[in-house]
Scaffold this motif. Sequence first.
Motif, PDB file in Angstrom:
ATOM      1  N   ASN A   1      30.682  51.354  35.557  1.00 39.12           N
ATOM      2  CA  ASN A   1      30.165  51.020  36.835  1.00 39.12           C
ATOM      3  C   ASN A   1      28.994  51.847  37.403  1.00 39.12           C
ATOM      4  OD1 ASN A   1      30.145  51.095  40.243  1.00 39.12           O
ATOM      5  ND2 ASN A   1      31.470  49.178  39.566  1.00 39.12           N
TER       6      ASN A   1
ATOM      7  N   GLY B   1      35.309  51.582  33.119  1.00 40.89           N
ATOM      8  CA  GLY B   1      36.590  50.450  33.510  1.00 40.89           C
ATOM      9  C   GLY B   1      36.895  49.756  32.391  1.00 40.89           C
TER      10      GLY B   1
ATOM     11  N   LYS C   1      41.396  50.771  33.412  1.00 36.44           N
ATOM     12  CA  LYS C   1      41.743  50.695  34.717  1.00 36.44           C
ATOM     13  C   LYS C   1      42.288  49.557  35.183  1.00 36.44           C
ATOM     14  CE  LYS C   1      39.291  50.950  38.104  1.00 36.44           C
ATOM     15  NZ  LYS C   1      38.536  51.671  39.299  1.00 36.44           N
TER      16      LYS C   1
ATOM     17  N   ILE D   1      41.540  46.348  37.204  1.00 31.35           N
ATOM     18  CA  ILE D   1      40.280  45.778  37.881  1.00 31.35           C
ATOM     19  C   ILE D   1      40.842  44.663  39.003  1.00 31.35           C
ATOM     20  CG2 ILE D   1      38.298  44.400  37.632  1.00 31.35           C
ATOM     21  CD1 ILE D   1      38.216  45.751  34.821  1.00 31.35           C
TER      22      ILE D   1
END
Length: 250
Positions: free
Chosen positions: A147, A154, A171, A173
């Motif tokens: 990001n 991510g 992770k 989202i």
Amino acid sequence: MSMQDERDTTAADYVMGLLDAADEAAAEKRLESDPAFAAAVSAWRERLSEFDTSAEPVTPSPDLWRRIAETTKKETISALPGARNAVLGATVWNNIHFWRTTGLTASVAALLFAVIALGALTTSKELRRDLVALAQSKPVYVAILVNDATKEAGAVVNAFANGRVELIPLKAIDVPPGRTLQVWTLWDRAIGPKSIGITGQSRTLQLNLESLPETVADQLFEITLEPEGGSPNGRPTGPILFKGNAARTL
């Protein structure tokens, strides 16, 4: 088998020396006229070269040569008496039992050789399959999608030698109701980004790059938040959540 699979399999066989003389000669000619095949051969040479350095060096024991010498010693063969040699030489040509035994022994030896040769060929093919599977289990290119604002990773994109490309979230989202995560790739700015995957939730996703050129270094991958069902115009319209460029693995 697709053309890419055939090219990759033939390249692997060529590098590992599993082709017969005719196929090897054809492969060497193909190297001069088929850039994609030459690239596949180069990739397999690089990929399999890792096996030369993956094993820890081992120092042979001091008595290694002694044991080798002992296992290769020839036993002493006692010479037959001259008279026995003469008799044997005179009668062996007319001894039907001798020739039957010799013929049977030769047949058994030929059969044994055929079995050994077939076993060696089967082992070579099994070895190729094992090496291909092992090499293809490791991605050739990896892209870490980050990001821009938070610098937080991510997801990761793995591109394999057989053309398979996967996205694995690092992770959770968040996907709001009525929205979709859409994955894109860009390898040529003149062509623009292409959609390669859509999902309504954060999960591992097999990406569809079959109709696109093979993944290359610095190829861009990104995830955007789009309307449910995907972008309405075939181009990214929502915010970019994560993006990153592909790098060749070591």
